[in-house]
Write a protein that holds these residues in place. Structure first.
Motif, PDB file in Angstrom:
ATOM      1  N   SER A  41       0.811  -1.229   0.000  1.00  0.00           N
ATOM      2  CA  SER A  41       0.000   0.000   0.000  1.00  0.00           C
ATOM      3  C   SER A  41       0.835   1.266   0.000  1.00  0.00           C
ATOM      4  CB  SER A  41      -0.923   0.007   1.219  1.00  0.00           C
ATOM      5  OG  SER A  41      -0.159   0.089   2.416  1.00  0.00           O
ATOM      6  N   SER A  42       2.160   1.143  -0.103  1.00  0.00           N
ATOM      7  CA  SER A  42       3.067   2.302  -0.077  1.00  0.00           C
ATOM      8  C   SER A  42       2.921   3.120   1.198  1.00  0.00           C
ATOM      9  CB  SER A  42       2.834   3.197  -1.307  1.00  0.00           C
ATOM     10  OG  SER A  42       3.057   2.491  -2.503  1.00  0.00           O
ATOM     11  N   GLY A  43       2.835   2.420   2.321  1.00  0.00           N
ATOM     12  CA  GLY A  43       2.828   3.109   3.605  1.00  0.00           C
ATOM     13  C   GLY A  43       1.482   3.549   4.105  1.00  0.00           C
ATOM     14  N   THR A  44       0.407   2.947   3.603  1.00  0.00           N
ATOM     15  CA  THR A  44      -0.943   3.295   4.086  1.00  0.00           C
ATOM     16  C   THR A  44      -1.663   2.033   4.554  1.00  0.00           C
ATOM     17  OG1 THR A  44      -1.770   3.205   1.803  1.00  0.00           O
ATOM     18  CG2 THR A  44      -1.188   5.374   2.670  1.00  0.00           C
ATOM     19  N   ALA A  45      -0.998   1.255   5.401  1.00  0.00           N
ATOM     20  CA  ALA A  45      -1.567  -0.002   5.892  1.00  0.00           C
ATOM     21  C   ALA A  45      -2.913   0.176   6.591  1.00  0.00           C
ATOM     22  CB  ALA A  45      -0.568  -0.700   6.818  1.00  0.00           C
ATOM     23  N   PRO A  46      -3.104   1.205   7.462  1.00  0.00           N
ATOM     24  CA  PRO A  46      -4.411   1.334   8.123  1.00  0.00           C
ATOM     25  C   PRO A  46      -5.553   1.555   7.142  1.00  0.00           C
ATOM     26  CG  PRO A  46      -3.024   3.248   8.584  1.00  0.00           C
ATOM     27  CD  PRO A  46      -2.146   2.200   7.969  1.00  0.00           C
ATOM     28  N   SER A  47      -5.315   2.284   6.067  1.00  0.00           N
ATOM     29  CA  SER A  47      -6.367   2.481   5.059  1.00  0.00           C
ATOM     30  C   SER A  47      -6.708   1.165   4.377  1.00  0.00           C
ATOM     31  CB  SER A  47      -5.910   3.509   4.014  1.00  0.00           C
ATOM     32  OG  SER A  47      -5.766   4.784   4.590  1.00  0.00           O
ATOM     33  N   ALA A  48      -5.687   0.353   4.119  1.00  0.00           N
ATOM     34  CA  ALA A  48      -5.927  -0.958   3.507  1.00  0.00           C
ATOM     35  C   ALA A  48      -6.748  -1.847   4.435  1.00  0.00           C
ATOM     36  CB  ALA A  48      -4.591  -1.625   3.174  1.00  0.00           C
ATOM     37  N   PHE A  49      -6.436  -1.820   5.733  1.00  0.00           N
ATOM     38  CA  PHE A  49      -7.196  -2.619   6.688  1.00  0.00           C
ATOM     39  C   PHE A  49      -8.636  -2.120   6.813  1.00  0.00           C
ATOM     40  CE2 PHE A  49      -3.069  -4.129   8.452  1.00  0.00           C
ATOM     41  CZ  PHE A  49      -3.357  -5.489   8.444  1.00  0.00           C
ATOM     42  N   LEU A  50      -8.824  -0.806   6.802  1.00  0.00           N
ATOM     43  CA  LEU A  50     -10.184  -0.263   6.881  1.00  0.00           C
ATOM     44  C   LEU A  50     -11.000  -0.655   5.653  1.00  0.00           C
ATOM     45  CD1 LEU A  50      -9.516   3.315   8.327  1.00  0.00           C
ATOM     46  CD2 LEU A  50     -10.723   1.440   9.470  1.00  0.00           C
ATOM     47  N   LEU A  51     -10.380  -0.604   4.488  1.00  0.00           N
ATOM     48  CA  LEU A  51     -11.081  -0.984   3.258  1.00  0.00           C
ATOM     49  C   LEU A  51     -11.421  -2.480   3.285  1.00  0.00           C
ATOM     50  CD1 LEU A  51     -12.128  -0.210   0.474  1.00  0.00           C
ATOM     51  CD2 LEU A  51      -9.830  -0.602  -0.446  1.00  0.00           C
ATOM     52  N   ALA A  52     -10.484  -3.292   3.749  1.00  0.00           N
ATOM     53  CA  ALA A  52     -10.732  -4.742   3.847  1.00  0.00           C
ATOM     54  C   ALA A  52     -11.834  -5.033   4.852  1.00  0.00           C
ATOM     55  CB  ALA A  52      -9.444  -5.461   4.244  1.00  0.00           C
ATOM     56  N   THR A  53     -11.838  -4.294   5.971  1.00  0.00           N
ATOM     57  CA  THR A  53     -12.883  -4.481   6.984  1.00  0.00           C
ATOM     58  C   THR A  53     -14.258  -4.183   6.404  1.00  0.00           C
ATOM     59  OG1 THR A  53     -11.352  -3.898   8.772  1.00  0.00           O
ATOM     60  CG2 THR A  53     -13.712  -3.758   9.261  1.00  0.00           C
ATOM     61  N   GLY A  54     -14.365  -3.058   5.697  1.00  0.00           N
ATOM     62  CA  GLY A  54     -15.645  -2.702   5.090  1.00  0.00           C
ATOM     63  C   GLY A  54     -16.099  -3.739   4.072  1.00  0.00           C
TER      64      GLY A  54
END
Length: 444
Positions: A41-54
């Protein structure tokens, strides 16, 4: 009428079931995969996790709806039988067996590999045998012991994750981050990159559905199982995103010396070598809960299918008269787990996702079928019963398409075996697949 008078006992509370689900998903998993997610994710792991959660929450909501309608231990298999017909229901059950049968093996193998790294004098195969024997013994001795053991170990895992977060926050107090928003979006971020990372992260959410296999062990299952499904997904998703955000503040960007051990190197940075080693050991100990619960949920699904005569009832559909546990099923999963002595973690995890994501797809389809069946008699929301399940289906089919060719090949071969078995069960599709009599719900 059932030939087996022994019944499952509804003794689990909502808290117990939620902790079962969290143990299946493993609270410390975010630390294990953080480096890979941050890199993709080029340093945006929390955004990736939030998108996966949704994305995965869409399927969790569908499971919750079906669990409220059918509070039995058959999970996706039973939902599909009721909504899609006996033969499609059988194939859905067969597909999720690919996930449930081999998931204990994966949990034991991962645990054994970590233990071998910590204690290299003992080979992986020996740790594998130790894990299988201990897990099986606890599960055979009864649900109450498994519940207490899981609460202790999963609680330990959550406390250790929070302890790591505290050390990270102390570190950030001395080394303030340049930006608080960079972990969410930065100059290198792209929608494609975050989406690709979210697809990788989505594989970490397998297990929220496992709580539905505990329906007949849970008090007020019609109310508590749907709540547990959503709580497990929401709790794990928010925990993963929060921890990833803190970690991303400590280590901005997606470049690592070794992404596979990023969290260990980070724990050395924030707490020192001794802290990192003891933390790692604590996570290994708490990880025992994952194998325990994965095997437990698998044994319940096998029991349900045995009770329905899809699998041989005298073996799979019986409970021990004293412990009220499906002993044969637990021993059977132990034998399956021995396959892991000869394969790698990568190979073991490559094909179980095929069955899981197709099972999720089927449950979303079940909600849509329920909507069309009852729309003339019940007022159901278009979003909750049509749009969200449709989006959930698309997400899961996309995830299936991202699996390796090996995983898809093995999955299709497994499905072909299921079709052949179904032809035999139905005598060439001339009769329905075996079905559980609903008067047997609480029986053996």
């Amino acid at each position: 009428m059932s030939n087996n008078p022994v019944k499952l006992t509804a003794s689990l509370s909502l808290t117990s079931v939620v902790l079962f689900g969290l143990a299946y998903m493993a609270p410390s998993l975010v630390l294990v995969i953080f480096g890979v997610i941050a890199q993709v994710s080029s340093g945006t792991a929390p955004s990736a996790f939030l998108l996966a959660t949704g994305a995965m929450l869409l399927s969790a909501l569908s499971y919750a709806k079906m669990a409220r309608l059918f509070p039995v231990s058959g999970s996706a298999y039973f939902y599909a039988r009721q909504m899609l017909g006996s033969q499609l229901g059988f194939l859905v059950g067969w597909l999720i067996l690919l996930d449930y049968l081999f998931m204990p093996m994966v949990a034991w193998l991962v645990q054994s590999v970590f233990l071998n790294v910590q204690f290299p004098a003992i080979p992986v195969w020996a740790w594998m045998l130790i894990n299988i024997v201990l897990t099986t013994l606890v599960n055979i001795l009864g649900l109450s012991l498994a519940d207490r053991t899981n609460k202790l170990l999963t609680g330990l895992g959550i406390v250790l994750v929070l302890l790591f977060v505290v050390f990270c926050l102390i570190f950030l107090g001395h080394e303030p981050p340049v930006s608080l928003t960079e972990p969410l979006w930065n100059a290198s971020s792209t929608l494609v990159g975050v989406s690709a990372a979210a697809a990788v992260a989505a594989y970490s959410y397998l297990g929220f559905d496992a709580v539905t296999t505990m329906a007949e062990d849970t008090r007020d299952a019609k109310r508590n199982i749907p709540r547990a499904v959503v709580l497990v997904m929401a709790t794990a998703g928010l925990l993963f995103a929060l921890v990833a955000y803190i970690m991303q503040l400590v280590h901005p960007g997606g470049v690592f010396e070794d992404a596979q051990i990023a969290s260990y190197l980070m724990s050395v940075e924030v707490g020192g070598q001794a802290f990192a080693d003891w933390l790692n050991l604590g996570f290994i100990v708490s990880g025992f809960a994952s194998g325990l619960i994965v095997q437990l949920s698998t044994s319940r699904l096998l029991y349900f299918m045995g009770r329905a005569d899809v699998l041989p009832r005298p073996l799979f559909g019986t409970l021990h008269p004293r412990t009220r546990t499906p002993v044969f099923n637990l021993l059977f999963t132990s034998v399956i787990g021995l396959i892991g002595l000869n394969i790698t973690v990568e190979m073991a995890t490559s094909f179980i996702n095929f069955g899981a994501f197709l099972g999720f797809t089927a449950v979303n389809l079940c909600v849509i079928c329920y909507f069309y069946r009852t729309r003339r008699t019940r007022r159901l929301g278009l979003f909750g019963y049509l749009l969200f399940p449709l989006l959930g289906m698309c997400v899961n089919l996309y995830l299936v398409s991202q699996l390796s060719s090996t995983a898809i090949t093995i999955g299709l071969c497994w499905l072909a075996i299921g079709v052949i078995y179904l032809i035999w069960l139905t005598r060439g599709f001339r009769r329905s697949a075996p079905e559980l009599n609903m008067t047997e719900r609480a029986g053996g």
